[in-house]
Write a protein that holds these residues in place. Structure first.
Motif, PDB file in Angstrom:
ATOM      1  N   HIS A   1     -28.425 -10.404 -13.780  1.00 32.19           N
ATOM      2  CA  HIS A   1     -27.403 -11.123 -13.022  1.00 32.19           C
ATOM      3  C   HIS A   1     -26.380 -10.155 -12.425  1.00 32.19           C
ATOM      4  CE1 HIS A   1     -28.574 -15.221 -13.752  1.00 32.19           C
ATOM      5  NE2 HIS A   1     -28.603 -15.052 -15.055  1.00 32.19           N
ATOM      6  N   ALA A   2     -26.207 -10.240 -11.114  1.00 28.79           N
ATOM      7  CA  ALA A   2     -25.242  -9.370 -10.443  1.00 28.79           C
ATOM      8  C   ALA A   2     -23.808  -9.716 -10.828  1.00 28.79           C
ATOM      9  CB  ALA A   2     -25.423  -9.468  -8.927  1.00 28.79           C
ATOM     10  N   TYR A   3     -23.543 -10.987 -11.102  1.00 29.62           N
ATOM     11  CA  TYR A   3     -22.163 -11.395 -11.373  1.00 29.62           C
ATOM     12  C   TYR A   3     -21.694 -11.000 -12.771  1.00 29.62           C
ATOM     13  CZ  TYR A   3     -23.878 -15.405 -14.129  1.00 29.62           C
ATOM     14  OH  TYR A   3     -24.480 -16.205 -15.073  1.00 29.62           O
ATOM     15  N   GLN A   4     -22.598 -10.514 -13.625  1.00 34.52           N
ATOM     16  CA  GLN A   4     -22.214 -10.118 -14.969  1.00 34.52           C
ATOM     17  C   GLN A   4     -22.141  -8.601 -15.139  1.00 34.52           C
ATOM     18  OE1 GLN A   4     -24.779 -13.365 -17.295  1.00 34.52           O
ATOM     19  NE2 GLN A   4     -23.131 -12.555 -18.545  1.00 34.52           N
ATOM     20  N   ARG A   5     -22.033  -7.874 -14.035  1.00 32.91           N
ATOM     21  CA  ARG A   5     -21.865  -6.429 -14.115  1.00 32.91           C
ATOM     22  C   ARG A   5     -20.443  -6.079 -14.552  1.00 32.91           C
ATOM     23  NH1 ARG A   5     -23.693  -4.703  -8.203  1.00 32.91           N
ATOM     24  NH2 ARG A   5     -22.751  -6.751  -7.791  1.00 32.91           N
ATOM     25  N   ASP A   6     -20.318  -4.948 -15.239  1.00 34.02           N
ATOM     26  CA  ASP A   6     -18.972  -4.471 -15.563  1.00 34.02           C
ATOM     27  C   ASP A   6     -18.487  -3.561 -14.436  1.00 34.02           C
ATOM     28  OD1 ASP A   6     -20.324  -2.096 -15.878  1.00 34.02           O
ATOM     29  OD2 ASP A   6     -19.917  -1.891 -18.024  1.00 34.02           O
TER      30      ASP A   6
ATOM     31  N   HIS B   1     -27.139  -4.368 -22.612  1.00 37.86           N
ATOM     32  CA  HIS B   1     -26.955  -5.777 -22.253  1.00 37.86           C
ATOM     33  C   HIS B   1     -27.604  -6.018 -20.895  1.00 37.86           C
ATOM     34  CE1 HIS B   1     -25.293  -9.745 -22.312  1.00 37.86           C
ATOM     35  NE2 HIS B   1     -24.443  -9.536 -21.317  1.00 37.86           N
ATOM     36  N   ILE B   2     -28.617  -6.914 -20.869  1.00 36.53           N
ATOM     37  CA  ILE B   2     -29.334  -7.219 -19.625  1.00 36.53           C
ATOM     38  C   ILE B   2     -29.333  -8.734 -19.443  1.00 36.53           C
ATOM     39  CG2 ILE B   2     -31.447  -6.829 -18.283  1.00 36.53           C
ATOM     40  CD1 ILE B   2     -32.157  -4.585 -20.184  1.00 36.53           C
ATOM     41  N   PRO B   3     -28.226  -9.316 -19.010  1.00 37.37           N
ATOM     42  CA  PRO B   3     -28.172 -10.778 -18.840  1.00 37.37           C
ATOM     43  C   PRO B   3     -29.113 -11.254 -17.743  1.00 37.37           C
ATOM     44  CG  PRO B   3     -26.230  -9.724 -17.894  1.00 37.37           C
ATOM     45  CD  PRO B   3     -26.968  -8.656 -18.633  1.00 37.37           C
ATOM     46  N   GLY B   4     -29.864 -12.301 -18.047  1.00 44.12           N
ATOM     47  CA  GLY B   4     -30.827 -12.825 -17.081  1.00 44.12           C
ATOM     48  C   GLY B   4     -32.118 -12.043 -17.028  1.00 44.12           C
ATOM     49  N   GLY B   5     -32.300 -11.091 -17.945  1.00 41.33           N
ATOM     50  CA  GLY B   5     -33.476 -10.221 -17.907  1.00 41.33           C
ATOM     51  C   GLY B   5     -34.678 -10.726 -18.672  1.00 41.33           C
ATOM     52  N   GLY B   6     -34.585 -11.907 -19.279  1.00 40.29           N
ATOM     53  CA  GLY B   6     -35.742 -12.443 -20.001  1.00 40.29           C
ATOM     54  C   GLY B   6     -36.129 -11.573 -21.182  1.00 40.29           C
ATOM     55  N   ILE B   7     -37.400 -11.159 -21.222  1.00 42.21           N
ATOM     56  CA  ILE B   7     -37.907 -10.376 -22.352  1.00 42.21           C
ATOM     57  C   ILE B   7     -37.601  -8.885 -22.220  1.00 42.21           C
ATOM     58  CG2 ILE B   7     -39.804 -11.994 -22.728  1.00 42.21           C
ATOM     59  CD1 ILE B   7     -41.677  -9.901 -21.451  1.00 42.21           C
TER      60      ILE B   7
END
Length: 340
Positions: free
Chosen positions: A201-206, A256-262
Motif C-alpha cells: 500500500h502506497a498510503y502506508q509508507r513512512d 512491514h509490508i502492508p497489503g503484501g499478502g504472503i
C-alpha cells in the motif's frame, strides 16, 4: 456418503440400487425398480450413477476438491506423451504474491505471454479459492478453449525459468500451509532461487519510504551472498524496516509490508529455511494497475534480462512486452457508441 458404482463409468445400469438390509420396493409396470431420488439416498450407502465429464475438466475438479493426501503438490500436465514431472533443477522460480492491485500477477502475465511459455502443470492445493476459466494467453481459436485454474506452472527451459501463476485469493488461515508446501516443493524440485513479485500500500509508507523510487527489493542472506554485488550495481533500494512502535520506541525496527499478502511470511520462512529468495515490490494503490505491472516487470528485467531492452530507449513499456489477450476486457467492454 454416496458411493458411485463402477457401472456408471462403463455406461451400465443407471438405476440406484437399494441397500441389502432395505426391503424390496414395488416395481413399475415393466418390472423395473423405481428410481430412488439422489437426495434421499444421501447417507444411506446408495450407489448412484456418476456423471461423465471430458478429461479436460480434471484439473478443475482436482483444484476444487483436493485430496488431503496430495494437496499442495505439483501435478504435471499430460501432453499425450505421459505425465512425467519436468526437471526444474537449477531453474529460477518466478511467482506473484496476491497483493494490493494484483500487480505481481499482472507482471507474471506479461512474462508468460511475452516469452511464450508452455504450461507444464498445476498446483494441487486447498489453500486457494477454486476457479476455472478460459486460456488467458490464447492466440487462436484452437487454444482459446483450453481451461485454466487457480495455480498453474509454466516453463521455459532455454532460460532455466519456471513460473507459478496464482489467479485467485487465499482462503482464510491458509497462508502458512501454502508457504510450507511451496517451499517444500522448491526444495524437492531443486530450484536454484525464488523471485517473488509483490506490491504494498502506497498510503502506508513512512517518511523515508516517500523519498525516491517506489520500487523496493529484499534478499535472503543466502541469495545476498550470490547476487549482492549485482544488485548494488543496479543501484536498487532495499525495503526499509519501520519502527515497531512509532512515536514510542523508534529503535526497534521490523519488516512491514502492508497489503503484501504472503510476502513477509514467505520471505521470513525462506530466510530460516536457507532458501535463496528475492522479493521485488512496488508501492501502489488499487485502481488501474496495468502501468504498475509494466514498471515492476521492467524492474525485474533489469536484473534477470528476460528480454533485450530496445536500443531506442523507448519509454513505452508496451513496446517490449506482449499484452495477453485476456487483458482486452480487464475492465469490461468499452462504452457503447449510442451514448454519444
Amino acid at each position: 456418503m454416496i458411493c458411485f458404482s463402477s457401472e456408471a463409468f462403463s455406461g451400465g445400469s443407471d438405476m440406484a440400487e437399494a441397500p441389502a438390509n432395505e426391503p424390496q420396493r414395488p416395481r413399475g409396470e415393466r418390472g423395473q425398480r423405481r428410481h430412488r431420488p439422489l437426495a434421499a439416498a444421501r447417507g444411506c450407502g446408495v450407489r448412484a450413477p456418476l456423471p461423465s465429464f471430458p478429461p479436460s475438466f480434471l484439473p478443475f475438479f482436482t483444484a476444487c476438491f483436493p485430496s488431503p493426501f496430495t494437496a499442495g503438490m505439483f501435478i504435471p500436465c499430460d501432453r499425450g506423451g505421459g505425465s512425467a514431472a519436468p526437471d526444474f533443477k537449477g531453474f529460477t522460480l518466478l511467482m506473484p504474491a496476491v497483493s494490493v492491485g494484483n500487480v505481481g500477477q499482472l507482471a507474471i502475465d506479461l512474462v508468460i505471454s511475452t516469452l511464450g511459455m508452455t504450461k507444464v502443470g498445476y498446483f494441487y492445493t486447498d489453500c486457494l479459492v477454486p476457479m476455472v476459466g478460459n486460456n488467458p494467453y490464447a492466440t487462436a481459436e484452437e487454444n482459446s478453449v483450453e481451461l485454466s485454474i487457480n495455480a498453474e506452472v509454466y516453463s521455459l527451459p532455454s532460460k532455466k525459468l519456471v513460473v507459478l501463476q496464482i489467479r485467485s485469493p487465499f482462503i482464510k488461515n491458509k497462508y502458512r500451509p501454502f508457504c510450507e508446501t511451496l517451499l517444500s516443493w522448491v526444495k524437492s524440485s531443486k530450484c536454484a532461487r525464488v523471485v517473488l513479485l509483490s506490491s504494498s500500500h502506497a498510503y502506508q509508507r513512512d517518511d523515508e519510504q516517500l523519498l525516491g523510487t517506489p520500487l523496493r527489493y529484499l534478499l535472503t542472506p543466502d541469495l545476498e551472498k550470490a547476487v549482492g554485488g549485482r544488485v548494488k550495481e543496479l543501484n536498487w533500494k532495499e525495503m526499509e524496516k519501520v519502527a515497531a512502535y512509532p512515536g514510542i520506541n523508534d529503535t526497534d525496527k521490523v519488516l512491514h509490508i502492508p497489503g503484501g499478502g504472503i510476502t513477509k511470511l514467505l520471505f521470513t520462512e525462506s530466510c530460516s529455511e536457507g532458501i535463496q529468495m528475492a522479493v521485488l515490490l512496488k508501492f501502489c494503490s488499487e485502481g488501474d494497475n496495468i502501468p504498475d505491472a509494466f514498471v515492476l516487470v521492467n524492474y525485474l528485467n533489469e536484473w534477470l534480462q528476460l528480454i533485450k531492452s530496445e536500443s531506442n530507449n523507448s519509454t513505452d513499456p508496451s513496446s517490449q512486452w506482449k499484452i495477453p489477450s485476456s487483458w482486452r476486457l480487464l475492465f469490461g467492454s468499452g462504452l457503447p457508441p449510442a451514448l454519444f
